[in-house]
Design a protein around this motif. Structure first.
Motif, PDB file in Angstrom:
ATOM      1  N   PHE A 355      17.998   1.014   5.900  1.00  0.00           N
ATOM      2  CA  PHE A 355      17.110   0.973   7.059  1.00  0.00           C
ATOM      3  C   PHE A 355      16.005  -0.042   6.783  1.00  0.00           C
ATOM      4  O   PHE A 355      15.068   0.225   6.038  1.00  0.00           O
ATOM      5  CB  PHE A 355      16.532   2.359   7.344  1.00  0.00           C
ATOM      6  CG  PHE A 355      16.043   2.514   8.754  1.00  0.00           C
ATOM      7  CD1 PHE A 355      16.946   2.532   9.813  1.00  0.00           C
ATOM      8  CD2 PHE A 355      14.703   2.624   9.036  1.00  0.00           C
ATOM      9  CE1 PHE A 355      16.501   2.668  11.127  1.00  0.00           C
ATOM     10  CE2 PHE A 355      14.246   2.767  10.340  1.00  0.00           C
ATOM     11  CZ  PHE A 355      15.154   2.787  11.391  1.00  0.00           C
ATOM     12  N   ILE A 356      16.115  -1.203   7.421  1.00  0.00           N
ATOM     13  CA  ILE A 356      15.304  -2.361   7.065  1.00  0.00           C
ATOM     14  C   ILE A 356      13.824  -2.170   7.405  1.00  0.00           C
ATOM     15  O   ILE A 356      12.965  -2.865   6.866  1.00  0.00           O
ATOM     16  CB  ILE A 356      15.872  -3.630   7.737  1.00  0.00           C
ATOM     17  CG1 ILE A 356      15.341  -4.891   7.040  1.00  0.00           C
ATOM     18  CG2 ILE A 356      15.596  -3.622   9.234  1.00  0.00           C
ATOM     19  CD1 ILE A 356      16.062  -6.151   7.461  1.00  0.00           C
ATOM     20  N   GLU A 357      13.500  -1.225   8.289  1.00  0.00           N
ATOM     21  CA  GLU A 357      12.099  -0.997   8.647  1.00  0.00           C
ATOM     22  C   GLU A 357      11.254  -0.681   7.417  1.00  0.00           C
ATOM     23  O   GLU A 357      10.064  -0.973   7.381  1.00  0.00           O
ATOM     24  CB  GLU A 357      11.984   0.149   9.658  1.00  0.00           C
ATOM     25  CG  GLU A 357      10.549   0.416  10.098  1.00  0.00           C
ATOM     26  CD  GLU A 357      10.352   1.793  10.725  1.00  0.00           C
ATOM     27  OE1 GLU A 357       9.230   2.076  11.196  1.00  0.00           O
ATOM     28  OE2 GLU A 357      11.309   2.583  10.738  1.00  0.00           O
ATOM     29  N   GLU A 358      11.868  -0.074   6.422  1.00  0.00           N
ATOM     30  CA  GLU A 358      11.064   0.379   5.295  1.00  0.00           C
ATOM     31  C   GLU A 358      10.471  -0.779   4.496  1.00  0.00           C
ATOM     32  O   GLU A 358       9.516  -0.591   3.750  1.00  0.00           O
ATOM     33  CB  GLU A 358      11.857   1.305   4.391  1.00  0.00           C
ATOM     34  CG  GLU A 358      12.797   0.668   3.420  1.00  0.00           C
ATOM     35  CD  GLU A 358      13.234   1.647   2.322  1.00  0.00           C
ATOM     36  OE1 GLU A 358      13.529   1.185   1.229  1.00  0.00           O
ATOM     37  OE2 GLU A 358      13.249   2.861   2.573  1.00  0.00           O
ATOM     38  N   LEU A 359      11.004  -1.997   4.641  1.00  0.00           N
ATOM     39  CA  LEU A 359      10.419  -3.136   3.934  1.00  0.00           C
ATOM     40  C   LEU A 359       8.980  -3.366   4.368  1.00  0.00           C
ATOM     41  O   LEU A 359       8.092  -3.612   3.549  1.00  0.00           O
ATOM     42  CB  LEU A 359      11.260  -4.391   4.177  1.00  0.00           C
ATOM     43  CG  LEU A 359      12.697  -4.350   3.663  1.00  0.00           C
ATOM     44  CD1 LEU A 359      13.446  -5.617   4.066  1.00  0.00           C
ATOM     45  CD2 LEU A 359      12.725  -4.180   2.146  1.00  0.00           C
ATOM     46  N   GLY A 360       8.740  -3.290   5.664  1.00  0.00           N
ATOM     47  CA  GLY A 360       7.385  -3.456   6.172  1.00  0.00           C
ATOM     48  C   GLY A 360       6.495  -2.280   5.838  1.00  0.00           C
ATOM     49  O   GLY A 360       5.310  -2.436   5.523  1.00  0.00           O
ATOM     50  N   LEU A 361       7.048  -1.074   5.882  1.00  0.00           N
ATOM     51  CA  LEU A 361       6.251   0.116   5.605  1.00  0.00           C
ATOM     52  C   LEU A 361       5.918   0.240   4.127  1.00  0.00           C
ATOM     53  O   LEU A 361       4.836   0.712   3.765  1.00  0.00           O
ATOM     54  CB  LEU A 361       6.996   1.356   6.101  1.00  0.00           C
ATOM     55  CG  LEU A 361       7.171   1.418   7.621  1.00  0.00           C
ATOM     56  CD1 LEU A 361       8.094   2.554   8.014  1.00  0.00           C
ATOM     57  CD2 LEU A 361       5.821   1.553   8.316  1.00  0.00           C
ATOM     58  N   LYS A 362       6.834  -0.195   3.271  1.00  0.00           N
ATOM     59  CA  LYS A 362       6.542  -0.205   1.841  1.00  0.00           C
ATOM     60  C   LYS A 362       5.368  -1.137   1.555  1.00  0.00           C
ATOM     61  O   LYS A 362       4.463  -0.805   0.791  1.00  0.00           O
ATOM     62  CB  LYS A 362       7.776  -0.642   1.064  1.00  0.00           C
ATOM     63  CG  LYS A 362       7.586  -0.633  -0.448  1.00  0.00           C
ATOM     64  CD  LYS A 362       8.869  -1.025  -1.163  1.00  0.00           C
ATOM     65  CE  LYS A 362       8.667  -1.043  -2.681  1.00  0.00           C
ATOM     66  NZ  LYS A 362       9.918  -1.440  -3.389  1.00  0.00           N
ATOM     67  N   ARG A 363       5.391  -2.293   2.184  1.00  0.00           N
ATOM     68  CA  ARG A 363       4.284  -3.236   2.019  1.00  0.00           C
ATOM     69  C   ARG A 363       2.981  -2.649   2.563  1.00  0.00           C
ATOM     70  O   ARG A 363       1.906  -2.812   1.978  1.00  0.00           O
ATOM     71  CB  ARG A 363       4.624  -4.545   2.734  1.00  0.00           C
ATOM     72  CG  ARG A 363       3.485  -5.572   2.724  1.00  0.00           C
ATOM     73  CD  ARG A 363       3.972  -6.881   3.344  1.00  0.00           C
ATOM     74  NE  ARG A 363       2.868  -7.813   3.478  1.00  0.00           N
ATOM     75  CZ  ARG A 363       2.400  -8.245   4.634  1.00  0.00           C
ATOM     76  NH1 ARG A 363       2.923  -7.794   5.758  1.00  0.00           N
ATOM     77  NH2 ARG A 363       1.413  -9.119   4.692  1.00  0.00           N
ATOM     78  N   LEU A 364       3.073  -1.967   3.707  1.00  0.00           N
ATOM     79  CA  LEU A 364       1.892  -1.328   4.280  1.00  0.00           C
ATOM     80  C   LEU A 364       1.285  -0.339   3.300  1.00  0.00           C
ATOM     81  O   LEU A 364       0.064  -0.308   3.095  1.00  0.00           O
ATOM     82  CB  LEU A 364       2.267  -0.617   5.584  1.00  0.00           C
ATOM     83  CG  LEU A 364       1.162   0.208   6.250  1.00  0.00           C
ATOM     84  CD1 LEU A 364       0.035  -0.701   6.735  1.00  0.00           C
ATOM     85  CD2 LEU A 364       1.729   1.027   7.402  1.00  0.00           C
ATOM     86  N   MET A 365       2.129   0.497   2.679  1.00  0.00           N
ATOM     87  CA  MET A 365       1.631   1.486   1.729  1.00  0.00           C
ATOM     88  C   MET A 365       1.048   0.811   0.489  1.00  0.00           C
ATOM     89  O   MET A 365       0.046   1.281  -0.073  1.00  0.00           O
ATOM     90  CB  MET A 365       2.736   2.452   1.326  1.00  0.00           C
ATOM     91  CG  MET A 365       3.215   3.383   2.430  1.00  0.00           C
ATOM     92  SD  MET A 365       1.897   4.379   3.162  1.00  0.00           S
ATOM     93  CE  MET A 365       1.300   5.289   1.731  1.00  0.00           C
TER      94      MET A 365
END
Length: 450
Positions: A355-365
């Motif tokens: 699920f590619i969305e997590e790349l942005g959310l990982k960076r956000l965290m």
């Protein structure tokens, strides 16, 4: 009777704004996961809290109770299947074959669904379609002759593209995604939320994850920002964090879960936000918690939980539980990430490589919060202790105050959308050939960029 001289001096824009309209917003929300719904509640509530009395519809196949906060303020809920979503056997795995088969079936029925939504949009006299983040509503808005805006940190064309693995299924994925991209291209505006990833239908967003990239509205000489229309250039506006905040004191939240005061006063609390379907086998793990910890499990699991595990109701208000916890365990979803940041809670996550969305959310965290990655093998065998203790030692928030995102993205989005429609009305009255839609300075003065 002669007109007032002062009114004669007013520009067309001033005359329209002096008699502001009440608009009809139609907010289409993906039923894939609850993260879309929870942030839509925040943005929708801010729209309904504006001075004017706008009408707002929420259209989704997610259950109505999730939107209750906005419904209480006057939002009207309509249940409808408006996106294909993603098939996930567990919170951190994707069935790519079933997902693409569902997308294929959905697109085969696209003409009928476009006709249905177009007729309904005309019936309710919609002024704008908002999408978080189904693609079909953008096409329906275009067919109706009204604008649409995406309010999201990702679009599903990127998600489907992320399922390519170099096999024969990729041919089907590429073909289907072409139609998805074309539907998204019919939107006029992207209000991009923190934790974003590239969005294929918007040129320029593919530059992520270049840390120097920020897509900002162009400032005009009068200090106003410019949003251009679909026939010329479609704009991306980044807003701060859209996040729900807790409402109930910690003691009351925990007491309502029948956790004795002598327990929650003497133990640390882990919130497990996966739900019960991912705890199968827990009876064989022993105690996965460090000494002095208890856990609250979301999702009302239908399995027997060990001692020191408590269950919250299915419709529990998660920000209250997040605020009551000392650490949170779950997947990298926007709702969980934003609420961990908003309440300064460290986060333990199980990765979802499909699920590619997590790349942005990982960076956000990494930038705005605190997170620890736990392999799914350790999650599924109860080897939690070291990850929990590591997370507990983290601050849960960006320690550099100057780099923190503000948490008013919902309010800014609401005002930006209202101004977008105001200026669209003015521009259409002035000339059909005018491309610029100037936004008032106040609508973008507080914009923050990730």
């Amino acid at each position: 009777m002669p007109k007032n001289k002062s009114s004669l001096k007013m520009s067309p824009r001033q005359r329209v704004i002096s008699k502001p309209r009440n608009y009809v917003f139609c907010y289409y929300v993906s039923g894939h996961g609850y993260g879309h719904a929870t942030r839509v509640v925040q943005v929708a509530s801010e729209i309904l809290s504006l001075t004017r009395k706008h009408t707002l519809y929420i259209i989704s196949n997610a259950p109505q109770f999730i939107f209750q906060g906005a419904i209480n303020l006057g939002a009207k809920y309509r249940h409808a299947l408006i996106d294909a979503g993603v098939q996930q056997p567990r919170a951190y795995t994707v069935d790519r074959y079933k997902t693409i088969e569902d997308l294929k079936t959905f697109l085969e029925n696209r003409p009928e669904m476009i006709d249905r939504e177009t007729a309904w949009l005309k019936e309710v006299k919609a002024d704008i379609v908002l999408s978080d983040a189904p693609f079909l509503p953008c096409a329906a808005a275009f067919a109706t002759g009204i604008p649409s805006a995406i309010v999201s940190n990702f679009t599903f064309d990127a998600v489907y593209n992320g399922l390519r693995e170099g096999d024969d299924l990729d041919i089907t994925i590429n073909r289907l995604v072409e139609q998805v991209v074309e539907d998204y291209k019919k939107s006029e505006l992207l209000i991009r939320l923190p934790g974003y990833i590239p969005m294929p239908s918007y040129s320029g967003t593919q530059l992520y994850p270049d840390l120097n990239v920020s897509v900002k509205p162009k400032l005009l000489n009068n200090g106003c920002s410019s949003v251009t229309n679909h026939n010329n250039r479609r704009n991306v506006v980044d807003v701060p964090l859209v996040v729900r905040k807790s409402k109930t004191p910690r003691d009351k939240v925990l007491s309502n879960l029948d956790i004795p005061k002598e327990i929650y006063d003497t133990h640390k609390i882990l919130l497990v936000s996966f739900g019960g379907q991912n705890l199968v086998g827990i009876e064989d793990w022993g105690n996965p918690l460090p000494n002095g910890w208890i856990a609250i499990v979301c999702g009302d699991p239908k399995i027997k939980l060990p001692e020191k595990f408590y269950v919250c109701p299915r419709d529990a208000y998660i920000p209250d539980l997040t605020n009551a916890a000392d650490a949170v365990m779950g997947k990298l979803g926007y709702g969980t990430c934003s609420e961990c940041i908003g309440h300064k809670k460290p986060f333990i996550y199980v990765p979802r490589p499909q699920f590619i969305e997590e790349l942005g959310l990982k960076r956000l965290m990494e930038i705005q919060g605190s997170s620890v990655e736990m392999p799914k093998e350790h999650f599924e065998t109860g080897k939690w202790k070291n990850y929990i203790l590591k997370a507990y030692g983290m601050p849960g928030v960006c320690e550099d105050v100057n780099k923190r995102l503000t948490h008013d993205g919902g309010k800014i989005s609401a005002k930006l959308l209202e101004n977008f429609l105001d200026n669209r009305v003015v521009t259409q009255r002035k000339s059909k050939n005018t491309n610029g839609f100037p936004l008032s300075k106040g609508a973008v003065a507080q914009l923050s960029y990730i």
